[in-house]
Design an enzyme around this catalytic site. Structure first.
Site, PDB file in Angstrom:
ATOM      1  N   LYS A  83      -2.277   1.391  -5.231  1.00 59.26           N
ATOM      2  CA  LYS A  83      -1.070   2.106  -4.324  1.00 59.26           C
ATOM      3  C   LYS A  83      -0.520   3.424  -5.307  1.00 59.26           C
ATOM      4  O   LYS A  83      -0.141   3.402  -6.592  1.00 59.26           O
ATOM      5  CB  LYS A  83       0.081   1.275  -4.123  1.00 59.26           C
ATOM      6  CG  LYS A  83       0.937   1.506  -3.151  1.00 59.26           C
ATOM      7  CD  LYS A  83       2.013   0.427  -2.826  1.00 59.26           C
ATOM      8  CE  LYS A  83       2.632   0.772  -1.582  1.00 59.26           C
ATOM      9  NZ  LYS A  83       3.842   0.050  -1.455  1.00 59.26           N
TER      10      LYS A  83
HETATM   11  C1  E4P Z   1       5.494  -0.355   1.514  1.00 57.49           C
HETATM   12  O1  E4P Z   1       4.611  -0.648   0.959  1.00 57.49           O
HETATM   13  C2  E4P Z   1       6.781  -0.309   0.985  1.00 57.49           C
HETATM   14  O2  E4P Z   1       6.672  -1.593  -0.067  1.00 57.49           O
HETATM   15  C3  E4P Z   1       7.914  -0.896   1.701  1.00 57.49           C
HETATM   16  O3  E4P Z   1       7.499  -0.977   3.010  1.00 57.49           O
HETATM   17  C4  E4P Z   1       9.154  -0.040   1.450  1.00 57.49           C
HETATM   18  O4  E4P Z   1      10.097  -0.651   2.442  1.00 57.49           O
HETATM   19  P1  E4P Z   1      11.797  -0.084   2.196  1.00 57.49           P
HETATM   20  O5  E4P Z   1      12.197   1.248   2.543  1.00 57.49           O
HETATM   21  O6  E4P Z   1      12.575  -1.148   3.125  1.00 57.49           O
HETATM   22  O7  E4P Z   1      12.036  -0.534   0.604  1.00 57.49           O
END
Ligand code: E4P
Length: 217
Positions: A83
């Protein structure tokens, strides 16, 4: 639509996987910090639960170090997906790692143009964060729709991974506009099964069944 679990909670991931609802897992540095676990250990354990892609995020901010971290993370398991943040360095790292055959999830996407860049750099997934846009009174769903249109216009194969999903309506809306994947916390995925009329109906059926005095087995 593929379902990814946005979590490092092994029990919750396993429970959903046993039901057949886990196509992959996403994590981020905040989720790892919250787990209190060793990053690489927890990723290795998640990778044993699911055969799907498990996103592990780099923390370097320059392309060369992102690539080094990405290659290191890939050694944990075959299903690790690296990522990378949507920055120019992240895009450069995406281009190089993707060409090496590494699946890449480009994260922290908040605009259609950012998604266009990620697709051009060979990303496997683009992660538009819809909840965080809604938080600042912008339209997260519109972003998913715009990316869908752009990717379909040019036949990009990058999958739209709707992220920052906070509730069941987000899931429905993303499915309606054609997100390829959604990632949500375990609680949101569990809530998808809930309906007051399901509970009421089941209660009535079981009450009536009791009156028959029969048993199935
Ligand atoms: C996605 O890969 C992220 O980890 C995640 O969806 C972030 O979500 P949040 O905005 O609720 O922290």
């Amino acid at each position: 639509m593929k379902f990814f679990v946005d979590s490092a909670d092994l029990d919750a991931i396993s429970a959903l996987n046993d039901i057949g609802l886990v196509d992959g897992v996403t994590t981020n540095p905040s989720i790892i910090a919250k787990s209190g676990r060793d990053f690489k250990e927890v990723i290795a354990e998640i990778c044993k639960i699911t055969e799907g892609h498990v996103s592990a995020e780099v923390v370097a901010t320059d392309a060369d170090d992102m690539i080094k971290e990405g290659r290191h993370l890939r050694k944990i398991a075959d299903n690790v997906c690296v990522k990378l943040p949507l920055t120019m360095d992240g895009l450069k790292a995406c281009n190089i790692l993707s060409k090496e055959g590494t699946p890449v999830n480009v994260t922290l996407c908040f605009s259609p143009n950012q998604a266009l860049l990620a697709a051009k750099c060979g990303a496997t997934y683009i992660s538009p964060f819809i909840g965080r846009l809604d938080d600042i009174t912008l339209d997260g769903l519109e972003l998913i729709e715009d990316i869908r249109t752009i990717y379909d216009n040019y036949g990009f194969e990058t999958e739209i991974l709707a992220a920052s999903i906070r509730n069941v309506n987000h899931v429905k809306e993303c499915a309606l506009v054609g997100a390829d994947v959604m990632t949500a916390p375990p609680g949101v995925i569990e809530s998808l099964s809930k309906h007051v009329l399901t509970d009421k109906g089941l209660e009535a059926f079981l009450k009536d069944w009791e009156k028959t005095g029969q048993s199935i087995l």
